[in-house]
Design an enzyme around this catalytic site. Structure first.
Site, PDB file in Angstrom:
ATOM      1  N   ILE A   8       0.855  -1.196   0.000  1.00  0.00           N
ATOM      2  CA  ILE A   8       0.000   0.000   0.000  1.00  0.00           C
ATOM      3  C   ILE A   8       0.885   1.238   0.000  1.00  0.00           C
ATOM      4  CG2 ILE A   8      -1.828   1.239   1.196  1.00  0.00           C
ATOM      5  CD1 ILE A   8      -2.624  -1.348   2.530  1.00  0.00           C
ATOM      6  N   GLY A   9       0.852   1.992  -1.091  1.00  0.00           N
ATOM      7  CA  GLY A   9       1.687   3.182  -1.216  1.00  0.00           C
ATOM      8  C   GLY A   9       0.913   4.439  -0.885  1.00  0.00           C
ATOM      9  N   SER A  17       1.475   6.422   2.682  1.00  0.00           N
ATOM     10  CA  SER A  17       2.241   7.356   3.527  1.00  0.00           C
ATOM     11  C   SER A  17       3.475   7.895   2.807  1.00  0.00           C
ATOM     12  CB  SER A  17       2.684   6.654   4.806  1.00  0.00           C
ATOM     13  OG  SER A  17       1.583   6.095   5.467  1.00  0.00           O
ATOM     14  N   GLU A  30      -9.463  -1.652   5.370  1.00  0.00           N
ATOM     15  CA  GLU A  30      -8.159  -2.090   5.883  1.00  0.00           C
ATOM     16  C   GLU A  30      -8.216  -2.278   7.398  1.00  0.00           C
ATOM     17  OE1 GLU A  30      -4.869   0.587   5.070  1.00  0.00           O
ATOM     18  OE2 GLU A  30      -3.586  -0.571   6.406  1.00  0.00           O
TER      19      GLU A  30
HETATM   20  C1  FAD Z   1       4.442  -1.155  11.180  1.00  0.00           C
HETATM   21  C2  FAD Z   1       3.921  -0.096  10.242  1.00  0.00           C
HETATM   22  C3  FAD Z   1       3.537  -0.467   8.966  1.00  0.00           C
HETATM   23  C4  FAD Z   1       3.076   0.515   8.072  1.00  0.00           C
HETATM   24  N1  FAD Z   1       2.736   0.117   6.794  1.00  0.00           N
HETATM   25  C5  FAD Z   1       2.338   1.063   5.912  1.00  0.00           C
HETATM   26  C6  FAD Z   1       2.042   0.692   4.555  1.00  0.00           C
HETATM   27  O1  FAD Z   1       2.130  -0.467   4.173  1.00  0.00           O
HETATM   28  N2  FAD Z   1       1.681   1.668   3.692  1.00  0.00           N
HETATM   29  C7  FAD Z   1       1.554   2.967   4.069  1.00  0.00           C
HETATM   30  O2  FAD Z   1       1.189   3.804   3.230  1.00  0.00           O
HETATM   31  N3  FAD Z   1       1.820   3.373   5.356  1.00  0.00           N
HETATM   32  C8  FAD Z   1       2.215   2.431   6.267  1.00  0.00           C
HETATM   33  N4  FAD Z   1       2.506   2.809   7.563  1.00  0.00           N
HETATM   34  C9  FAD Z   1       2.468   4.227   7.912  1.00  0.00           C
HETATM   35  C10 FAD Z   1       1.308   4.602   8.831  1.00  0.00           C
HETATM   36  O3  FAD Z   1       0.073   4.571   8.132  1.00  0.00           O
HETATM   37  C11 FAD Z   1       1.622   6.006   9.373  1.00  0.00           C
HETATM   38  O4  FAD Z   1       2.799   5.878  10.173  1.00  0.00           O
HETATM   39  C12 FAD Z   1       0.486   6.541  10.225  1.00  0.00           C
HETATM   40  O5  FAD Z   1      -0.626   6.849   9.432  1.00  0.00           O
HETATM   41  C13 FAD Z   1       0.918   7.803  11.013  1.00  0.00           C
HETATM   42  O6  FAD Z   1       1.502   8.730  10.164  1.00  0.00           O
HETATM   43  P1  FAD Z   1       2.926   9.385  10.544  1.00  0.00           P
HETATM   44  O7  FAD Z   1       3.886   8.284  10.856  1.00  0.00           O
HETATM   45  O8  FAD Z   1       3.282  10.337   9.452  1.00  0.00           O
HETATM   46  O9  FAD Z   1       2.696  10.175  11.904  1.00  0.00           O
HETATM   47  P2  FAD Z   1       2.000  11.596  12.068  1.00  0.00           P
HETATM   48  O10 FAD Z   1       0.785  11.666  11.208  1.00  0.00           O
HETATM   49  O11 FAD Z   1       3.036  12.644  11.884  1.00  0.00           O
HETATM   50  O12 FAD Z   1       1.519  11.538  13.572  1.00  0.00           O
HETATM   51  C14 FAD Z   1       2.406  11.806  14.672  1.00  0.00           C
HETATM   52  C15 FAD Z   1       1.575  11.889  15.934  1.00  0.00           C
HETATM   53  O13 FAD Z   1       0.656  13.010  15.849  1.00  0.00           O
HETATM   54  C16 FAD Z   1      -0.679  12.563  16.078  1.00  0.00           C
HETATM   55  N5  FAD Z   1      -1.608  13.297  15.209  1.00  0.00           N
HETATM   56  C17 FAD Z   1      -1.444  13.553  13.889  1.00  0.00           C
HETATM   57  N6  FAD Z   1      -2.504  14.243  13.409  1.00  0.00           N
HETATM   58  C18 FAD Z   1      -3.366  14.403  14.445  1.00  0.00           C
HETATM   59  C19 FAD Z   1      -4.645  15.024  14.583  1.00  0.00           C
HETATM   60  N7  FAD Z   1      -5.268  15.580  13.545  1.00  0.00           N
HETATM   61  N8  FAD Z   1      -5.247  15.001  15.798  1.00  0.00           N
HETATM   62  C20 FAD Z   1      -4.633  14.417  16.867  1.00  0.00           C
HETATM   63  N9  FAD Z   1      -3.404  13.816  16.789  1.00  0.00           N
HETATM   64  C21 FAD Z   1      -2.786  13.812  15.597  1.00  0.00           C
HETATM   65  C22 FAD Z   1      -0.685  11.075  15.731  1.00  0.00           C
HETATM   66  O14 FAD Z   1      -1.716  10.386  16.424  1.00  0.00           O
HETATM   67  C23 FAD Z   1       0.712  10.643  16.171  1.00  0.00           C
HETATM   68  O15 FAD Z   1       0.703  10.361  17.543  1.00  0.00           O
HETATM   69  C24 FAD Z   1       2.973   1.863   8.476  1.00  0.00           C
HETATM   70  C25 FAD Z   1       3.331   2.217   9.778  1.00  0.00           C
HETATM   71  C26 FAD Z   1       3.812   1.265  10.652  1.00  0.00           C
HETATM   72  C27 FAD Z   1       4.209   1.670  12.036  1.00  0.00           C
END
Ligand code: FAD
Length: 290
Positions: free
Chosen positions: A30-31, A33, A148
């Site tokens: 899944i592309g 993030s 998902e």
């Molecule tokens: C093991 C693992 C597998 C993954 N696999 C995939 C994958 O296959 N494909 C893919 O596309 N992505 C994947 N991801 C990415 C995942 O979807 C993102 O890490 C996740 O959506 C959070 O985004 P971020 O890491 O940019 O954190 P951020 O969005 O920067 O969040 C940082 C913190 O801020 C908080 N926050 C952010 N916005 C808000 C808001 N509006 N209100 C309150 N709090 C907020 C969050 O809760 C978090 O605590 C994976 C992640 C992990 C850990």
């Protein structure tokens, strides 16, 4: 990916992909993030520009699970940068063997390589790979994330660990400890509650309803249960449980240490618990944005 292709795919995409998904013959990654777009997915910058019968894709994805093993990527890219950010996003089915795709591993803190950075450098994708409507991808993604988050794996990924600690506790006599008994009973109650949440989601899906706040509730509850399970397992085994598989005396081949170290990921992947609570509050309970 199956439910999304079923709902938004062309007849050709359904005929090509669904039988192979059902037969377990193809793997998708899944592309979504990107380094600057996680929870705020609509901020994504990867571009797909039309050129004749193709889209030319440039950009970077991150945390892409199993990209190095995947046959296809379900890619989310910006097809129109001149409209508000939630508009102008489209979804493409990308063959991972297409020239211009570079995959770089990211090793997680258990020492395993399961997710990756994926770079797209002038990648030519046939227009027939577009899923659903061009520029309307955001509205499809919402449903896709609901699908998902709906899977029972959110509850079950550590289930064998629960069974194993139960067996260990009985075999070693630590079940005589009141504290251990209470913790295990608590886990059983929580597991049962998680099952009901997952069943509710399955019931909605079986009626053709896309579960939204229900999927968010199931995912948030079940993944937090998974973390409590890993925590309890490591407490029952104590520091001995923290040994990794390369140590000869490691209990359960390092599964407790691995589960404990991997546990933070559960409440991040597929949408963080904070974001899921926002969905429950606004779409489930009808509360105003905070
Ligand atoms: C093991 C693992 C597998 C993954 N696999 C995939 C994958 O296959 N494909 C893919 O596309 N992505 C994947 N991801 C990415 C995942 O979807 C993102 O890490 C996740 O959506 C959070 O985004 P971020 O890491 O940019 O954190 P951020 O969005 O920067 O969040 C940082 C913190 O801020 C908080 N926050 C952010 N916005 C808000 C808001 N509006 N209100 C309150 N709090 C907020 C969050 O809760 C978090 O605590 C994976 C992640 C992990 C850990």
């Amino acid at each position: 990916m199956g439910p999304s292709i079923l709902r938004y795919g062309t007849p050709e995409q359904k005929a090509t992909f669904l039988p192979k998904i059902i037969a377990g013959e193809i793997v998708f990654c899944i592309g979504m993030s990107e380094p600057g777009a996680g929870s705020d997915l609509a901020g994504l910058q990867t571009r797909a520009v039309e050129e004749g019968d193709y889209y030319i894709v440039n950009g970077q994805k991150i945390w892409t699970s199993f990209a190095h093993l995947a046959d296809y990527c379900y890619l989310v890219a910006r097809t129109n940068p001149d409209v508000p950010k939630h508009q102008g996003i489209s979804e493409l089915l990308v063959d991972m063997r297409t020239p211009g795709i570079t995959i770089k591993p990211i090793v997680d803190m258990t020492g395993a390589h399961h997710f990756n950075e994926v770079f797209f450098d002038h990648v030519r994708i046939p227009k027939s790979s577009l899923v659903g409507e061009k520029d309307r991808g955001w509205y499809q993604i919402a449903a896709q994330l609901d699908y998902e988050r709906s899977g029972i794996e959110r509850l079950m990924s550590n289930y064998s660990l629960l069974q194993t600690i139960m067996a260990h506790v009985q075999a070693t006599g630590s079940s005589r400890s009141e504290i251990v008994r209470h913790r295990l009973a608590q886990l059983h109650i929580e597991f049962t509650l998680g099952k009901f949440l997952v069943y509710k989601v399955a019931w909605l899906l079986s009626r053709g309803v896309i579960p939204n706040a229900e999927a968010a509730a199931a995912k948030a509850y079940c993944t937090e249960f998974e973390q409590r399970l890993a925590q309890t397992a490591s407490e029952v085994f104590g520091s001995y449980g923290q040994l990794m598989p390369d140590s000869p005396r490691t209990p359960l081949n390092g599964r407790i240490a691995r589960a404990y170290l991997y546990a933070p990921a559960y409440t991040i992947q597929g949408g963080t618990s904070t974001i899921l609570r926002n969905i429950i509050a606004m779409r489930g309970l009808g509360l105003p944005p905070g």
